[in-house]
Design a protein around this motif. Structure first.
Motif, PDB file in Angstrom:
ATOM      1  N   ASP A 189      47.242 -15.141 -13.966  1.00 19.43           N
ATOM      2  CA  ASP A 189      47.296 -13.567 -13.955  1.00 19.43           C
ATOM      3  C   ASP A 189      48.449 -13.276 -13.009  1.00 19.43           C
ATOM      4  N   PRO A 190      49.456 -12.536 -13.868  1.00 22.26           N
ATOM      5  CA  PRO A 190      49.937 -11.732 -12.205  1.00 22.26           C
ATOM      6  C   PRO A 190      49.944 -10.613 -12.106  1.00 22.26           C
ATOM      7  N   GLN A 191      48.617  -9.524 -12.225  1.00 16.66           N
ATOM      8  CA  GLN A 191      47.914  -9.146 -11.838  1.00 16.66           C
ATOM      9  C   GLN A 191      47.118  -9.555 -10.606  1.00 16.66           C
ATOM     10  N   ALA A 192      46.768 -10.053 -10.677  1.00 16.41           N
ATOM     11  CA  ALA A 192      45.757 -11.174 -10.147  1.00 16.41           C
ATOM     12  C   ALA A 192      46.443 -11.124  -8.750  1.00 16.41           C
ATOM     13  N   LEU A 193      47.256 -11.745  -8.752  1.00 16.63           N
ATOM     14  CA  LEU A 193      48.199 -11.839  -7.681  1.00 16.63           C
ATOM     15  C   LEU A 193      48.704 -11.273  -6.810  1.00 16.63           C
ATOM     16  N   GLN A 194      48.933 -10.382  -7.764  1.00 16.77           N
ATOM     17  CA  GLN A 194      49.830  -9.029  -6.740  1.00 16.77           C
ATOM     18  C   GLN A 194      48.675  -8.093  -6.055  1.00 16.77           C
ATOM     19  N   ALA A 195      47.310  -7.983  -6.903  1.00 17.61           N
ATOM     20  CA  ALA A 195      45.854  -7.594  -6.597  1.00 17.61           C
ATOM     21  C   ALA A 195      45.473  -8.731  -4.735  1.00 17.61           C
TER      22      ALA A 195
END
Length: 295
Positions: A189-195
């Motif tokens: 999940d790209p949102q997980a990597l950003q978080a």
């Protein structure tokens, strides 16, 4: 402004249809809730599971004609309305109310997770600054807590760590704060990597943390590997996590329940001895052990 809150007790067969009808008559928000404390552990991919007993909760402005709304919903369903009730929901500062429910949490002897709006209860402890966000992992779930407690007990000084399925990055950041030298974080999940990157920056460890999608992960070996996912993906990942763990390295897997433990132990047995079992509420488990030195 107060709201009118409509709660309808129904089953999973009608819940989504009722949700659609309520949205069509102007509900400001509609939520589906578990009405009988039924856990949904691991749904098949591509499905949207609902509970056998589902509560549909809708919010309407105070000038809404609730009798007419109820009559319309029953007519659209083609049957009498299931058990329901209407309540007045007083307005409040929702952000403040949400913040009041999220407090500092202690994991093991040294490690605390502290929201940004709260002073650390123990300034001399290892305090991980973390606010709830889009990615999974704040310490409130049993599986995250089990992994945090495991990390707290390890000697991580100078070690390398892989957090596979990193979510918010809480486990990798915790490991770095506990003395690890380097952390690699993997998620689909790209949102997980950003978080994860954001939380690493907030805690001053961004220079020692790197994020990857699974297909981009280079061939590295870590002293410590942790994967807090679910039993199905964990079983499939056994050979992958074996390649990422050094001989005699430590591994912990979580996101499983007691009935799945034996199958996970078998899946990992060619490479690991996962013989330490810890459990928390609702039968959530963590398995941990070491990579074989000769395989």
């Amino acid at each position: 402004m107060p709201w009118l809150q409509l709660k309808i007790e129904t089953g999973k067969a009608d819940a989504e249809r009722i949700e659609e009808i309520l949205e069509s008559v102007g509900a400001g928000a509609v939520m589906l809730e578990d009405a009988a404390d039924q856990p949904l552990f691991e749904p098949p991919l591509g499905t949207t599971p609902l509970w056998d007993a589902t509560r549909v909760v809708a919010l309407f402005t105070p000038d809404s004609e609730m009798d007419a709304i109820l009559e319309y919903v029953a007519a659209e369903l083609g049957q009498p309305l299931p058990p329901h009730r209407v309540e007045i929901l007083e307005d409040q500062v929702w952000e403040r109310a949400w913040m009041d429910h999220y407090h500092p949490m202690c994991f093991g002897d040294r490690l605390w997770v502290v929201p940004s709006w709260t002073p650390p209860p123990r300034p001399d402890a290892i305090n991980l600054l973390l606010d709830p966000g889009l990615a999974f992992g704040t310490g409130t779930h049993a599986t995250t807590a089990l992994c945090m407690e495991w990390l707290d007990k390890l000697d991580l000084q100078g070690k390398t760590v892989i957090d596979y399925g990193c979510g918010s990055g809480i486990l990798a950041v915790a490991a770095l704060l506990l003395g690890a030298r380097q952390a690699w974080c993997v998620d689909i999940d790209p949102q997980a990597l950003q978080a994860t990157r954001d939380n690493a920056e907030r805690n001053g460890v961004a220079d020692r943390l790197t994020t990857y999608f699974p297909d981009d992960m280079p061939h590295v070996e870590a002293d410590v590997v942790v994967a807090n996912i679910l039993a199905g993906p964990l079983a499939e990942l056994a050979p992958v996590l074996a390649q990422l763990t050094t001989k005699n390295g430590d591994l912990a897997v979580s996101g499983i329940i007691t009935t799945q433990v034996e199958d996970l132990q078998k899946a990992y047995s060619p490479w690991f001895s996962l013989d330490t079992l810890q459990t928390k509420e609702e039968n959530w488990c963590r398995l941990s052990g070491k990579r074989h030195a000769d395989r």
